[in-house]
Design an enzyme around this catalytic site. Structure first.
Site, PDB file in Angstrom:
ATOM      1  N   GLY A   1       1.101   5.940   5.152  1.00 48.24           N
ATOM      2  CA  GLY A   1       1.097   4.579   5.686  1.00 48.24           C
ATOM      3  C   GLY A   1       0.345   4.426   6.987  1.00 48.24           C
ATOM      4  O   GLY A   1       0.437   3.392   7.634  1.00 48.24           O
TER       5      GLY A   1
ATOM      6  N   GLU B   1       2.064  12.425   4.479  1.00 47.81           N
ATOM      7  CA  GLU B   1       1.226  12.279   3.280  1.00 47.81           C
ATOM      8  C   GLU B   1       0.434  10.976   3.310  1.00 47.81           C
ATOM      9  O   GLU B   1       0.642  10.097   2.476  1.00 47.81           O
ATOM     10  CB  GLU B   1       2.113  12.333   2.028  1.00 47.81           C
ATOM     11  CG  GLU B   1       3.273  11.361   2.087  1.00 47.81           C
ATOM     12  CD  GLU B   1       4.339  11.615   1.031  1.00 47.81           C
ATOM     13  OE1 GLU B   1       4.570  12.782   0.678  1.00 47.81           O
ATOM     14  OE2 GLU B   1       4.934  10.619   0.579  1.00 47.81           O
ATOM     15  N   PRO B   2      -0.504  10.859   4.260  1.00 44.51           N
ATOM     16  CA  PRO B   2      -1.328   9.650   4.278  1.00 44.51           C
ATOM     17  C   PRO B   2      -2.308   9.635   3.105  1.00 44.51           C
ATOM     18  O   PRO B   2      -2.725  10.700   2.626  1.00 44.51           O
ATOM     19  CB  PRO B   2      -2.092   9.756   5.602  1.00 44.51           C
ATOM     20  CG  PRO B   2      -1.622  10.993   6.284  1.00 44.51           C
ATOM     21  CD  PRO B   2      -0.919  11.832   5.272  1.00 44.51           C
ATOM     22  N   GLY B   3      -2.663   8.449   2.665  1.00 45.80           N
ATOM     23  CA  GLY B   3      -3.707   8.306   1.652  1.00 45.80           C
ATOM     24  C   GLY B   3      -4.891   7.595   2.286  1.00 45.80           C
ATOM     25  O   GLY B   3      -5.956   8.167   2.509  1.00 45.80           O
ATOM     26  N   ARG B   4      -4.635   6.324   2.634  1.00 46.11           N
ATOM     27  CA  ARG B   4      -5.680   5.455   3.172  1.00 46.11           C
ATOM     28  C   ARG B   4      -6.442   6.099   4.333  1.00 46.11           C
ATOM     29  O   ARG B   4      -7.666   6.012   4.404  1.00 46.11           O
ATOM     30  CB  ARG B   4      -4.997   4.174   3.659  1.00 46.11           C
ATOM     31  CG  ARG B   4      -5.898   3.090   4.156  1.00 46.11           C
ATOM     32  CD  ARG B   4      -5.067   1.954   4.785  1.00 46.11           C
ATOM     33  NE  ARG B   4      -3.840   1.707   4.074  1.00 46.11           N
ATOM     34  CZ  ARG B   4      -3.709   0.809   3.093  1.00 46.11           C
ATOM     35  NH1 ARG B   4      -4.738   0.074   2.750  1.00 46.11           N
ATOM     36  NH2 ARG B   4      -2.548   0.659   2.474  1.00 46.11           N
TER      37      ARG B   4
ATOM     38  N   CYS C   1     -13.649 -15.459 -13.358  1.00 46.09           N
ATOM     39  CA  CYS C   1     -13.261 -16.861 -13.466  1.00 46.09           C
ATOM     40  C   CYS C   1     -11.808 -17.039 -13.026  1.00 46.09           C
ATOM     41  O   CYS C   1     -10.922 -17.260 -13.847  1.00 46.09           O
ATOM     42  CB  CYS C   1     -13.483 -17.325 -14.903  1.00 46.09           C
ATOM     43  SG  CYS C   1     -13.547 -19.105 -15.004  1.00 46.09           S
ATOM     44  N   GLU C   2     -11.561 -16.876 -11.741  1.00 47.23           N
ATOM     45  CA  GLU C   2     -10.225 -16.998 -11.127  1.00 47.23           C
ATOM     46  C   GLU C   2     -10.393 -17.466  -9.702  1.00 47.23           C
ATOM     47  O   GLU C   2     -11.263 -16.950  -8.987  1.00 47.23           O
ATOM     48  CB  GLU C   2      -9.533 -15.617 -11.049  1.00 47.23           C
ATOM     49  CG  GLU C   2      -8.827 -15.229 -12.280  1.00 47.23           C
ATOM     50  CD  GLU C   2      -7.346 -14.917 -12.096  1.00 47.23           C
ATOM     51  OE1 GLU C   2      -6.739 -15.288 -11.074  1.00 47.23           O
ATOM     52  OE2 GLU C   2      -6.810 -14.299 -13.007  1.00 47.23           O
TER      53      GLU C   2
ATOM     54  N   TYR D   1      -8.049   2.652  -2.152  1.00 47.28           N
ATOM     55  CA  TYR D   1      -7.528   1.634  -3.064  1.00 47.28           C
ATOM     56  C   TYR D   1      -8.621   0.633  -3.480  1.00 47.28           C
ATOM     57  O   TYR D   1      -8.377  -0.551  -3.628  1.00 47.28           O
ATOM     58  CB  TYR D   1      -6.336   0.899  -2.421  1.00 47.28           C
ATOM     59  CG  TYR D   1      -5.253   1.842  -1.965  1.00 47.28           C
ATOM     60  CD1 TYR D   1      -4.453   2.495  -2.888  1.00 47.28           C
ATOM     61  CD2 TYR D   1      -5.038   2.104  -0.609  1.00 47.28           C
ATOM     62  CE1 TYR D   1      -3.467   3.391  -2.472  1.00 47.28           C
ATOM     63  CE2 TYR D   1      -4.058   2.991  -0.184  1.00 47.28           C
ATOM     64  CZ  TYR D   1      -3.278   3.629  -1.123  1.00 47.28           C
ATOM     65  OH  TYR D   1      -2.300   4.505  -0.713  1.00 47.28           O
TER      66      TYR D   1
END
Ligand code: LLP
Length: 409
Positions: free
Chosen positions: A231, A266-269, A337-338, A366
């Site tokens: 995080g 355990e960072p990811g980003r 198309c959103e 991500y």
């Protein structure tokens, strides 16, 4: 502390290598700088010298990224059987893999327990009945209990984890579940994760989570590690300050207190976000009474974060600025198309022209990982950079045939 700056901003990327990549591989394309991934790993190791550091591979599972981090000696935190398989294939030793089972589908448990790695890796359970399911399958290996610490934090309510009942066993049950885990296998750790996006402001929640985990570890006793999640935030806005890693490390150590077990993070980003940009090409320029809308070839199927979390990503033109063009306000929209398919609203860019190449910043975490085939849109290519200019294709662009290949005739 390592020499590398704490953040690589979008403006720090040299435009020429990115233009060359776009010329060679087309757009939309993710570019990942492996040296920056390694530098981020070194900075984490310097700030947390005594900790067991694992990479939350869900942030980016591109093979060269996994290989580079395995070679750097970090462990892997995996959320699914597929991630475990990819981590093993990329060279993470089984004993450095923690599988964090969140409501694990039976197929995941089966495939994990079938591998030779099952006895060496650590399985983290977040519900008592996951222990029952492991017993049914004859598992007697390394176990960790995920606890719901009752405090959460994050850049958006959808990524705040710590207080969400879905994750971990209730704090009050934690000691009892740890005892049960001891009867099933080898209880080696306890775990909690506050959410995604610890920033200077959110350190209070992080500190409280770590304090509770320290208390728990002292009560449970005889553990190898206390995992306090990932995080670690990165500045998505151009003027946002980078996270003060040594302040986070200090707060973590102080809050944990005296524990006879290793701290695990355990960072990811943090490992990958600023190591990646997304290249995209302007295909439509449409003046409207409200603003100038520019259409680009990347959208919510390429980078889901703006549509899903209202996330901000910096966007920059990579066109040569000679002669300098006046800037203008634009909304940057994708081809889906959103209404949600907007990469950025009310941005300042040099007056856009069809064919202009743009770069979207902090796209290494991500980004590709959450890409989809919605609107039958093929997923983009991924190119990795090593050294200043050495680039190679890591994941080829999907074709329409790839998108339909699973259909029965
Ligand atoms: N550990 C656990 C148990 C996790 O669930 C996560 C992320 C991490 C570590 C790594 O968190 P990080 O350091 O990357 O923030 N798709 C969202 C993020 C979802 C994260 C889910 N869990 C986004 O794009 O912001």
């Amino acid at each position: 502390m390592s020499e590398t700056p704490p953040i690589r901003r979008l403006s720090d990327w040299g435009p020429e290598p990115l233009r060359d990549i776009a010329d060679e591989w087309g757009t939309p394309t993710y570019v990942l700088d492996l040296d920056r991934v390694a530098a981020n790993a070194a900075r984490l190791a310097a700030a947390f010298p005594a900790a067991d550091i694992a990479y939350a591979v869900k942030a980016n599972t591109t093979r060269p990224v996994l290989e580079r981090l395995a070679a750097a000696g970090v462990g892997a935190e995996c959320a699914a059987a597929g991630e475990v398989e990819r981590a093993l294939a990329a060279g993470f030793p089984a004993e450095r893999i923690r599988y964090t089972a969140v409501n694990p589908p039976a197929r995941d448990l089966a495939s994990i327990l079938e591998t030779d790695a099952a006895t060496a890796m650590t399985v983290t359970v977040g519900a008592e009945d996951t222990l029952d399911r492991l017993v049914e399958r004859g598992f007697e290996g390394r176990l960790c209990v995920r606890v719901n610490p009752g405090v959460g934090a994050g850049h958006h309510e959808k990524v705040s984890t710590g207080a969400e009942p879905k994750f971990g066993v209730p704090y009050e049950r934690a000691t009892a579940v740890c005892e049960r885990a001891r009867a099933v296998g080898d209880l080696v750790g306890v775990h909690a994760h506050v959410g995604s996006g610890i920033s200077g402001d959110d350190l209070t929640a992080h500190r409280e989570l770590v304090r509770r985990m320290g208390d728990l570890a002292r009560t449970v006793g005889d553990l190898e590690f206390v995992a306090v999640g990932g995080g670690f935030g990165v500045p998505y806005h151009e003027n946002e300050s980078p996270l003060d890693l040594s302040a986070v490390a200090r707060a973590t150590r102080d809050a944990l207190g005296d524990v006879d077990a290793q701290l695990a993070i355990e960072p990811g980003r943090y490992f990958v976000a600023d190591a990646g940009v997304l290249l995209t090409t302007v295909n439509t320029v449409k003046p409207t009474p409200e603003t100038t809308v520019i259409g680009v070839d990347a959208g919510m199927t390429t980078l889901a974060r703006p549509a899903l979390y209202d996330a901000y990503h910096a966007v920059r033109s990579l066109e040569p600025d000679r002669p300098p063009k006046p800037t203008t306000h634009v909304d940057i929209t994708g081809p889906v198309c959103e209404t949600a398919d907007v990469l950025g609203r009310d941005r300042q860019l040099p007056e856009p022209t069809r064919g202009d190449l743009l770069a979207v910043g902090n796209a290494g975490a991500y980004g590709y990982e959450m890409a989809s085939n919605y609107n039958s849109r093929p997923r983009p290519a991924v190119v990795v950079l090593e050294g200043d200019t050495d680039s190679r294709l890591a994941v080829r662009r999907e074709t329409l045939a790839d998108v339909t290949r699973l259909e029965e005739p």
